[in-house]
Scaffold this active site. Structure first.
Site, PDB file in Angstrom:
ATOM      1  N   PHE A 147       0.875  -1.182   0.000  1.00 56.85           N
ATOM      2  CA  PHE A 147       0.000   0.000   0.000  1.00 56.85           C
ATOM      3  C   PHE A 147       0.903   1.221   0.000  1.00 56.85           C
ATOM      4  CE2 PHE A 147      -2.511   3.460   1.592  1.00 56.85           C
ATOM      5  CZ  PHE A 147      -3.729   3.278   0.956  1.00 56.85           C
ATOM      6  N   ASP A 232       9.322   2.577   1.408  1.00 55.02           N
ATOM      7  CA  ASP A 232       8.206   3.376   1.904  1.00 55.02           C
ATOM      8  C   ASP A 232       8.092   3.134   3.409  1.00 55.02           C
ATOM      9  OD1 ASP A 232       5.776   4.326   2.736  1.00 55.02           O
ATOM     10  OD2 ASP A 232       4.645   3.601   1.009  1.00 55.02           O
ATOM     11  N   LYS A 261       2.823  10.159   8.219  1.00 55.95           N
ATOM     12  CA  LYS A 261       2.173   9.661   9.438  1.00 55.95           C
ATOM     13  C   LYS A 261       2.764  10.265  10.712  1.00 55.95           C
ATOM     14  CE  LYS A 261       0.088   5.434   7.631  1.00 55.95           C
ATOM     15  NZ  LYS A 261      -1.344   5.560   7.815  1.00 55.95           N
TER      16      LYS A 261
HETATM   17  C1  LIG Z   1       3.120   2.428   3.742  1.00 52.70           C
HETATM   18  C2  LIG Z   1       2.174   3.522   3.378  1.00 52.70           C
HETATM   19  N1  LIG Z   1       2.464   4.344   2.368  1.00 52.70           N
HETATM   20  C3  LIG Z   1       1.661   5.358   2.012  1.00 52.70           C
HETATM   21  C4  LIG Z   1       0.472   5.573   2.666  1.00 52.70           C
HETATM   22  C5  LIG Z   1      -0.434   6.701   2.253  1.00 52.70           C
HETATM   23  O1  LIG Z   1      -0.419   7.679   3.223  1.00 52.70           O
HETATM   24  P1  LIG Z   1      -1.565   8.785   3.315  1.00 52.70           P
HETATM   25  O2  LIG Z   1      -2.803   8.081   3.718  1.00 52.70           O
HETATM   26  O3  LIG Z   1      -1.045   9.762   4.328  1.00 52.70           O
HETATM   27  O4  LIG Z   1      -1.676   9.399   1.963  1.00 52.70           O
HETATM   28  C6  LIG Z   1       0.108   4.732   3.725  1.00 52.70           C
HETATM   29  C7  LIG Z   1      -1.169   4.917   4.438  1.00 52.70           C
HETATM   30  O5  LIG Z   1      -1.634   4.103   5.169  1.00 52.70           O
HETATM   31  C8  LIG Z   1       0.983   3.680   4.091  1.00 52.70           C
HETATM   32  O6  LIG Z   1       0.684   2.836   5.090  1.00 52.70           O
END
Ligand SMILES: Cc1ncc(COP(=O)(O)O)c(C=O)c1O
Length: 405
Positions: A147, A232, A261
């Protein structure tokens, strides 16, 4: 919410019903929400509009590593808001420069230069654009269960060639391979591969932890094939997994690392940090945003990062997480409903055989905030400042919730 909401979820208060009714009328219904209206929080405790108290085992989805309304966060919030909240990236922003300096200090070496955004998806977008700009290639390898965010298309519809042309054609060509399968990644690499993007530990995918040797080998493959490695760490960063960065568990340093986050200490903030040589590909006008890196978000990001480091929250997460996973694994021995327990630091997933949403609802009624992911994985991701006795209490509620089924 269906007609028999009260029967399914217990008698909801007038206040709760009123908010749900407003939401249903005026908010696009993209979220499947639990019938709770939180109005106040402090540390790991949250209170709803009826005054009911909960222990937070969600942390706003891994956002509140330092807890709700940490005194240092409140102090900086007030002080910075009284000085300057927003200006523009057309000017130098002291707080952005200082937060970038601190991030470079604590990030895996040699990651050094940061682009600031507002969210995880923006941080990942910056990482992908940077990789395209640096390599001139458009293909990425990503993992099944990954994700990385939900944006699409804004640049494709931006008229000015100056912004658009370096990244066209649009639509990222992503090849998905099974997570933790080195051979599959090797086979997916082609002459068009710009990079490999992975969460070192998958969060939304159900808390999937790679085997030792996998990420190390992916790093070697990237070096050998001269492709970029993007970790990520939006969800895993800032101490969540028991180390400041999840990649540290395997001593692997990526070329580019999107973050968000927990970065902002409770306010939206995102960042993409990269090696100096790669970062140079983002020259003037190559990327940008109105709000990203604003003084308020950066002052808070700097403070939140310092709290994580100075209060040793990574070590706390490692220690408490180990105990919690042990306890949950013992529970699994007694309960068929628990299929698996996976955890690293305070990023813990409990895979269940029954309706995870229903189970969460039971636990919420008993006094914890908890959610699930990947359909059947209940996630325990409390603030890293949680006290041992609070975690113990939360685990007891989780156990009670399971035992009832
Ligand atoms: C690993 C990872 N990358 C990117 C995102 C996307 O972040 P956002 O919801 O702040 O756009 C998330 C969201 O849960 C995530 O867990």
């Amino acid at each position: 919410m269906g007609k028999n909401q009260d029967e399914e979820e217990g008698n909801l208060s007038h206040n709760t019903k009123a908010v749900i009714s407003l939401d249903e009328r005026f908010v696009m219904q993209t979220y499947s929400r639990f019938p709770v209206v939180p109005v106040r929080a402090k540390g790991v405790k949250v209170w709803d509009c009826d005054g009911k108290e909960y222990i937070d085992c969600v942390s706003g989805i891994a956002v509140l590593n330092v807890g709700h309304r940490h005194p240092r966060i409140l102090k900086v919030l007030k002080e910075q808001a009284e000085q300057l909240m927003h200006i523009s990236n057309h000017f130098y922003i002291e707080q952005q420069a200082k937060a970038s300096e601190y991030l470079a200090k604590i990030a895996p070496k040699p990651l050094e230069k940061t682009f600031w955004g507002n969210s995880g998806t923006e941080a990942v977008e910056a990482a992908l654009k940077l990789a395209i700009k640096y390599t001139g290639k458009h293909e990425f390898i990503a993992a099944q269960g990954s994700f990385h965010g939900r944006t699409m298309g804004a640049l494709a519809t931006t008229w000015n060639e100056h912004y658009r042309a370096p990244y066209a054609p649009f639509g990222i060509n992503a090849k998905f391979v099974p997570f933790n399968d080195l051979q599959a990644i090797k086979e997916a690499v082609s002459k068009d591969t710009a990079g490999i993007i992975l969460e070192p530990v998958q969060g939304q995918g159900g808390v999937n932890i790679p085997s030792n040797g996998y990420l190390e080998a992916v790093r070697e493959l990237c070096d050998e094939k001269e492709i970029l490695l993007i970790f990520d760490e939006v969800q895993t960063g800032f101490g969540r997994t028991g180390k400041l960065w999840a990649g540290e568990h395997w001593n692997v340093v990526p070329d580019i690392m999107p973050l968000a986050k927990a970065l902002g200490g409770g306010i939206s903030s995102g960042a993409c940090i990269a090696k100096e040589e790669i970062a140079k590909a983002f020259d003037h006008g190559a990327h940008g945003t109105t709000f990203g890196g604003n003084p308020l978000a950066c002052a808070l990001s700097l403070e939140a990062m310092k709290i994580v480091v100075e209060e040793n929250l990574s070590e706390r997460a490692a220690e408490l997480g180990k105990k919690a996973v042990k306890q949950l694994k013992e529970l699994k021995e007694d309960l068929e409903i628990i299929k698996d327990v996976r955890g690293i630091g305070l990023l813990i997933g409990i895979e269940v055989s029954k309706d995870a949403k229903k189970l969460c609802l039971e636990m919420i009624k008993k006094g914890i905030l908890i959610t699930y992911t990947a359909e059947k994985v209940i996630r325990v991701i409390p603030p890293l400042v949680i006290k041992e006795e609070e975690l113990e209490k939360a685990l007891n509620i989780i156990a009670e919730g399971f035992k009832q089924h």
